[in-house]
Motif scaffolding. Structure first.
Motif, PDB file in Angstrom:
ATOM      1  N   ASP A  80      49.916   0.057  -1.830  1.00 32.27           N
ATOM      2  CA  ASP A  80      50.435   1.501  -1.786  1.00 32.27           C
ATOM      3  C   ASP A  80      50.369   2.241  -3.434  1.00 32.27           C
ATOM      4  O   ASP A  80      50.286   3.654  -3.502  1.00 32.27           O
ATOM      5  CB  ASP A  80      51.870   1.367  -1.350  1.00 32.27           C
ATOM      6  N   SER A  81      50.460   1.462  -4.290  1.00 31.91           N
ATOM      7  CA  SER A  81      50.489   1.855  -5.716  1.00 31.91           C
ATOM      8  C   SER A  81      48.922   2.432  -6.087  1.00 31.91           C
ATOM      9  O   SER A  81      48.715   3.265  -7.097  1.00 31.91           O
ATOM     10  CB  SER A  81      50.775   0.854  -6.552  1.00 31.91           C
ATOM     11  N   GLY A  82      48.074   2.322  -5.203  1.00 32.02           N
ATOM     12  CA  GLY A  82      46.828   2.604  -5.342  1.00 32.02           C
ATOM     13  C   GLY A  82      45.950   1.621  -6.439  1.00 32.02           C
ATOM     14  O   GLY A  82      45.016   2.143  -7.239  1.00 32.02           O
ATOM     15  N   GLN A  83      46.582   0.740  -6.780  1.00 33.47           N
ATOM     16  CA  GLN A  83      45.990  -0.212  -7.931  1.00 33.47           C
ATOM     17  C   GLN A  83      46.017  -1.683  -7.395  1.00 33.47           C
ATOM     18  O   GLN A  83      47.103  -2.044  -6.721  1.00 33.47           O
ATOM     19  CB  GLN A  83      46.986  -0.359  -9.160  1.00 33.47           C
ATOM     20  N   ARG A  84      45.007  -2.504  -7.736  1.00 35.86           N
ATOM     21  CA  ARG A  84      44.941  -4.023  -7.173  1.00 35.86           C
ATOM     22  C   ARG A  84      44.748  -4.620  -8.653  1.00 35.86           C
ATOM     23  O   ARG A  84      43.829  -4.561  -9.280  1.00 35.86           O
ATOM     24  CB  ARG A  84      43.660  -4.038  -6.266  1.00 35.86           C
ATOM     25  N   VAL A  85      45.465  -5.690  -8.803  1.00 34.88           N
ATOM     26  CA  VAL A  85      45.412  -6.663  -9.759  1.00 34.88           C
ATOM     27  C   VAL A  85      44.658  -7.953  -9.404  1.00 34.88           C
ATOM     28  O   VAL A  85      45.263  -8.443  -8.269  1.00 34.88           O
ATOM     29  CB  VAL A  85      46.630  -6.944 -10.545  1.00 34.88           C
ATOM     30  N   THR A  86      43.787  -8.450  -9.942  1.00 31.77           N
ATOM     31  CA  THR A  86      42.988  -9.888  -9.512  1.00 31.77           C
ATOM     32  C   THR A  86      42.956 -10.749 -10.760  1.00 31.77           C
ATOM     33  O   THR A  86      43.111 -10.080 -11.818  1.00 31.77           O
ATOM     34  CB  THR A  86      41.741  -9.576  -8.765  1.00 31.77           C
ATOM     35  N   ALA A  87      42.726 -11.959 -10.396  1.00 35.60           N
ATOM     36  CA  ALA A  87      42.371 -12.887 -11.502  1.00 35.60           C
ATOM     37  C   ALA A  87      41.391 -13.710 -11.371  1.00 35.60           C
ATOM     38  O   ALA A  87      41.010 -13.977 -10.184  1.00 35.60           O
ATOM     39  CB  ALA A  87      43.845 -13.712 -11.625  1.00 35.60           C
ATOM     40  N   GLY A  88      40.632 -14.128 -12.411  1.00 31.93           N
ATOM     41  CA  GLY A  88      39.312 -14.847 -12.411  1.00 31.93           C
ATOM     42  C   GLY A  88      39.942 -16.422 -12.332  1.00 31.93           C
ATOM     43  O   GLY A  88      41.000 -16.710 -12.130  1.00 31.93           O
ATOM     44  N   ARG A  89      38.899 -17.214 -12.428  1.00 23.96           N
ATOM     45  CA  ARG A  89      39.358 -18.691 -12.453  1.00 23.96           C
ATOM     46  C   ARG A  89      39.341 -19.016 -13.814  1.00 23.96           C
ATOM     47  O   ARG A  89      38.728 -18.673 -14.849  1.00 23.96           O
ATOM     48  CB  ARG A  89      37.936 -19.704 -11.745  1.00 23.96           C
ATOM     49  N   ALA A  90      40.496 -19.735 -14.125  1.00 27.80           N
ATOM     50  CA  ALA A  90      40.708 -20.093 -15.500  1.00 27.80           C
ATOM     51  C   ALA A  90      39.497 -21.033 -16.068  1.00 27.80           C
ATOM     52  O   ALA A  90      39.243 -22.045 -15.391  1.00 27.80           O
ATOM     53  CB  ALA A  90      42.130 -20.999 -15.712  1.00 27.80           C
ATOM     54  N   GLU A  91      39.130 -20.869 -17.393  1.00 32.14           N
ATOM     55  CA  GLU A  91      38.120 -21.580 -17.884  1.00 32.14           C
ATOM     56  C   GLU A  91      38.752 -22.289 -19.308  1.00 32.14           C
ATOM     57  O   GLU A  91      39.239 -21.588 -19.769  1.00 32.14           O
ATOM     58  CB  GLU A  91      36.989 -20.659 -18.176  1.00 32.14           C
ATOM     59  N   LEU A 101      42.280 -11.008 -16.072  1.00 27.68           N
ATOM     60  CA  LEU A 101      43.065 -10.249 -15.047  1.00 27.68           C
ATOM     61  C   LEU A 101      42.148  -9.052 -14.987  1.00 27.68           C
ATOM     62  O   LEU A 101      41.830  -8.306 -16.122  1.00 27.68           O
ATOM     63  CB  LEU A 101      44.523  -9.663 -15.782  1.00 27.68           C
ATOM     64  N   THR A 102      42.098  -8.269 -14.054  1.00 19.84           N
ATOM     65  CA  THR A 102      41.262  -7.062 -13.546  1.00 19.84           C
ATOM     66  C   THR A 102      42.186  -6.187 -12.843  1.00 19.84           C
ATOM     67  O   THR A 102      42.782  -6.492 -11.791  1.00 19.84           O
ATOM     68  CB  THR A 102      39.978  -7.245 -12.727  1.00 19.84           C
ATOM     69  N   LEU A 103      42.326  -4.816 -13.428  1.00 22.18           N
ATOM     70  CA  LEU A 103      43.167  -3.966 -12.584  1.00 22.18           C
ATOM     71  C   LEU A 103      42.407  -2.947 -11.999  1.00 22.18           C
ATOM     72  O   LEU A 103      41.362  -2.123 -12.955  1.00 22.18           O
ATOM     73  CB  LEU A 103      44.045  -3.472 -13.654  1.00 22.18           C
ATOM     74  N   THR A 104      42.103  -2.680 -10.781  1.00 22.55           N
ATOM     75  CA  THR A 104      41.113  -1.716 -10.285  1.00 22.55           C
ATOM     76  C   THR A 104      41.920  -0.628  -9.641  1.00 22.55           C
ATOM     77  O   THR A 104      43.016  -0.590  -8.895  1.00 22.55           O
ATOM     78  CB  THR A 104      40.198  -2.385  -9.254  1.00 22.55           C
ATOM     79  N   ASN A 105      41.393   0.449  -9.817  1.00 21.86           N
ATOM     80  CA  ASN A 105      41.933   2.060  -9.082  1.00 21.86           C
ATOM     81  C   ASN A 105      41.199   2.197  -7.994  1.00 21.86           C
ATOM     82  O   ASN A 105      39.978   2.324  -7.638  1.00 21.86           O
ATOM     83  CB  ASN A 105      41.688   3.107 -10.209  1.00 21.86           C
ATOM     84  N   CYS A 106      42.091   1.600  -6.778  1.00 27.17           N
ATOM     85  CA  CYS A 106      41.428   1.699  -5.475  1.00 27.17           C
ATOM     86  C   CYS A 106      42.076   2.728  -4.693  1.00 27.17           C
ATOM     87  O   CYS A 106      41.994   2.988  -3.611  1.00 27.17           O
ATOM     88  CB  CYS A 106      41.608   0.337  -4.946  1.00 27.17           C
ATOM     89  N   GLY A 107      42.780   3.563  -5.381  1.00 26.83           N
ATOM     90  CA  GLY A 107      43.213   4.731  -4.466  1.00 26.83           C
ATOM     91  C   GLY A 107      42.460   6.007  -4.630  1.00 26.83           C
ATOM     92  O   GLY A 107      41.288   5.741  -4.950  1.00 26.83           O
ATOM     93  N   THR A 108      42.937   7.267  -4.390  1.00 26.38           N
ATOM     94  CA  THR A 108      42.213   8.382  -4.318  1.00 26.38           C
ATOM     95  C   THR A 108      42.331   9.155  -5.532  1.00 26.38           C
ATOM     96  O   THR A 108      41.488  10.021  -5.727  1.00 26.38           O
ATOM     97  CB  THR A 108      42.757   9.231  -3.226  1.00 26.38           C
ATOM     98  N   GLY A 109      43.389   8.976  -6.537  1.00 23.89           N
ATOM     99  CA  GLY A 109      43.356   9.683  -7.759  1.00 23.89           C
ATOM    100  C   GLY A 109      43.087   9.014  -8.891  1.00 23.89           C
ATOM    101  O   GLY A 109      42.440   8.017  -8.882  1.00 23.89           O
ATOM    102  N   THR A 110      43.629   9.598 -10.102  1.00 24.78           N
ATOM    103  CA  THR A 110      43.216   8.823 -11.576  1.00 24.78           C
ATOM    104  C   THR A 110      44.493   7.792 -11.655  1.00 24.78           C
ATOM    105  O   THR A 110      45.617   8.372 -11.329  1.00 24.78           O
ATOM    106  CB  THR A 110      43.039   9.685 -12.593  1.00 24.78           C
ATOM    107  N   VAL A 111      44.243   6.905 -12.522  1.00 26.30           N
ATOM    108  CA  VAL A 111      45.508   6.188 -12.973  1.00 26.30           C
ATOM    109  C   VAL A 111      45.257   5.872 -14.621  1.00 26.30           C
ATOM    110  O   VAL A 111      44.007   5.878 -15.255  1.00 26.30           O
ATOM    111  CB  VAL A 111      45.141   4.643 -12.293  1.00 26.30           C
TER     112      VAL A 111
END
Length: 218
Positions: A80-91, A101-111
């Motif tokens: 609902d926030s329009g943002q998605r946070v994901t984590a890669g594999r620890a190296e 950590l990756t923060l992606t704007n998956c919503g309709t506006g700008t963040v």
């Protein structure tokens, strides 16, 4: 001497001259003679065979510390926030651990995001891990992962920002139990916290230090 005798003598002289010429031609050779073979009998002098070349790879002299690999592409509905946070594999490399950590704007506006992610280390059941010291910057952990410093970012739809978490599994006090983080709550400052599950869990040794870099464009 009669005419018949002189003819016979002329034929005999001609036959002798022809024989001498043929003998001389038999002793001549054309071009330059090939060098004599060595006592072993081989004539491969100065040649290099493919099976005599060393085809083994060059030796490796350690690894270079680099930024962690990107997180996997997420699936499912956008929060609902329009943002998605994901984590890669620890190296791990040369004692250094890193997680992206990756923060992606998956919503309709700008963040708009800025500064460092706010982290909430926790155990597998959600219990907070109190023995973790979250650092803004990576200088106390490593010089192999650069921190761009805090600055404001504007993410359009589909754009991403990344932050690296770095630590070392260092034991400088064997009287303290190891610090392990199974889950990490991540607050971006522009929405609710999201929880990521590192794979494998964060093994912070006995120091409990966890460095972060500021968000930057992915």
């Amino acid at each position: 001497m009669t005419i018949r005798g002189r003819a016979a003598l002329t034929r005999a002289v001609g036959f002798a001259a022809t024989a001498l010429l043929m003998a001389g031609c038999g002793t001549q050779t054309s071009g330059t003679a090939a060098p004599a073979a060595p006592s072993g009998g081989s004539t491969d002098i100065g040649r290099v065979h493919a099976d005599s070349l060393d085809s083994s790879p060059p030796p490796q002299y350690g690894k270079v510390e680099t930024a962690p690999p990107p997180a996997a592409t997420p699936t499912g509905p956008c929060p609902d926030s329009g943002q998605r946070v994901t984590a890669g594999r620890a190296e791990a490399a040369m004692g250094l651990r890193a997680l992206r950590l990756t923060l992606t704007n998956c919503g309709t506006g700008t963040v708009e995001v800025s500064g460092y992610p706010r982290l909430r280390p926790a155990e597998a059941d959600g219990t907070p891990v109190e023995d973790v010291r979250v650092l803004h910057g990576t200088e106390e952990i490593t010089t192999g992962v650069q921190d761009p410093g805090p600055h404001r970012l504007t993410l359009r739809r589909g754009e991403s920002a990344i932050s690296a978490l770095v630590w070392r599994n260092t034991y400088d006090d064997i009287t303290e139990p190891p610090v392990t983080v199974d889950r990490v709550g991540v607050e971006t400052g522009v929405g609710g916290a999201q929880t990521v599950t590192p794979d494998p869990p964060l093994d912070l040794g006995s120091t409990g230090r966890l460095g972060t870099t500021a968000w930057r464009k992915g």
